[in-house]
Design an enzyme around this catalytic site. Structure first.
Site, PDB file in Angstrom:
ATOM      1  N   TYR A  41      -2.614  -1.453  10.194  1.00  0.00           N
ATOM      2  CA  TYR A  41      -2.609  -1.768   8.758  1.00  0.00           C
ATOM      3  C   TYR A  41      -1.350  -1.233   8.084  1.00  0.00           C
ATOM      4  CZ  TYR A  41      -4.177  -1.418   3.856  1.00  0.00           C
ATOM      5  OH  TYR A  41      -4.290  -1.494   2.483  1.00  0.00           O
ATOM      6  N   SER A  92       0.849  -1.186   0.000  1.00  0.00           N
ATOM      7  CA  SER A  92       0.000   0.000   0.000  1.00  0.00           C
ATOM      8  C   SER A  92       0.885   1.236   0.000  1.00  0.00           C
ATOM      9  CB  SER A  92      -0.882   0.021   1.257  1.00  0.00           C
ATOM     10  OG  SER A  92      -1.534   1.272   1.416  1.00  0.00           O
TER      11      SER A  92
END
Length: 288
Positions: A194, A181
């Site tokens: 995350y 990400s």
């Protein structure tokens, strides 16, 4: 010359779901490339295992792989309706698709997943570690210990267990693609757990590529920016969902279909010298 496709931009309708979320419940529904992706036989007769392929990026990748000629095993948690739609899309492309539900946060299921995938496909040419869990918290002390553990288990430990179990079945020319990400480089503080896993995934993949180079197996990372998937309304406040992606240079989130070509490129034999790379798909926002 064909007209460039216009994708939805915020503001979106306010919406919220419970985890893990559903594609059909989203407004607008994500674009998986059903009407746009055209294959070119770049993955003919290859066999792919994709985690988190019931919806989101994983479904778009499964569809693209199938239209490029690959058979697919779809790993997912319990989103049976979404998974069956992915299966329908893959099979409509004339390729084989098997569904394997279960919680990859459990090490034993990771090993069982690979075993069943090999029984179904015969071997594995492409492994896509894509499944992820996230939740939003605006303060460190609000993150439950259980939430931290679940995020690391699902996003990071599962990648290790699945890849390790797959190694005996990956031959020279195989490709491993891990979804990281933009949060690996530009962490969102409200996605602390995350973002931590995504930084670790990028590091894991860079080391893995070096370990596997002599075996002729490649490992790469895709680093998406904001992508319109069920995880968004299922893990964020409705106000944030409404403006999701608006602060990026393209003023919108990506649709899943816009990620799929990168996975196809990394999976194909044409990328034979691409390993240890992070490919950013971030709508114009640079990685650090």
């Amino acid at each position: 010359m064909s007209k460039r496709k216009e994708f939805p931009k915020p503001p979106f309708p306010k919406q919220a779901q419970s985890l893990p979320g559903s594609s059909k419940a989203m407004n607008p529904e994500p674009d998986y490339g059903e009407d746009s992706y055209q294959g070119a036989n770049r993955l003919t007769d290859k066999k792919a295992l994709i985690t988190g392929a019931d919806s989101g990026i994983g479904r778009a990748v499964a569809l693209a792989f199938a239209r490029e000629g690959a058979d697919v095993v779809v790993s997912y948690l319990n989103e049976h309706e979404d998974a069956r739609e992915t299966q329908r899309l893959v099979e409509s492309a004339g390729r084989k698709c098997a569904l394997i539900p279960g919680d990859i946060a459990q090490a034993e299921h990771c090993r069982t997943l690979v075993k069943k995938a090999v029984e179904t496909l015969g071997h594995i040419d492409i492994l896509v570690n894509n499944a992820a869990h996230q939740m939003t918290f605006d303060a460190l002390e609000k993150i439950p210990d259980e939430e931290w553990d679940k995020t690391l288990a699902t996003n990071l430990s599962a990648m290790f267990y699945i890849t390790k179990a797959a190694m005996p079945h990956l031959k020279e020319g195989a490709s491993i693609i891990n979804t990281a990400s933009i949060n690996a480089d530009v962490p969102n503080p409200t996605l602390l757990a995350y973002a931590t896993t995504k930084g670790a995934i990028q590091n894991f993949t860079a080391g893995l590529a070096q370990l596997l180079a002599e075996k002729g197996i490649r490992a790469n990372t895709v680093a998406p920016g904001p992508v319109w998937t069920p995880l968004i309304p299922a893990s964020m406040e409705a106000d944030k969902v409404r403006e999701f992606g608006a602060k990026y240079p393209m003023k919108r989130p990506a649709q899943p279909c816009e990620l799929a070509p990168v996975y196809v490129m990394l999976a194909s034999d044409e990328s034979s010298y691409v390993s240890g790379a992070t490919v950013a798909v971030t709508g114009g926002k640079p990685l650090l």
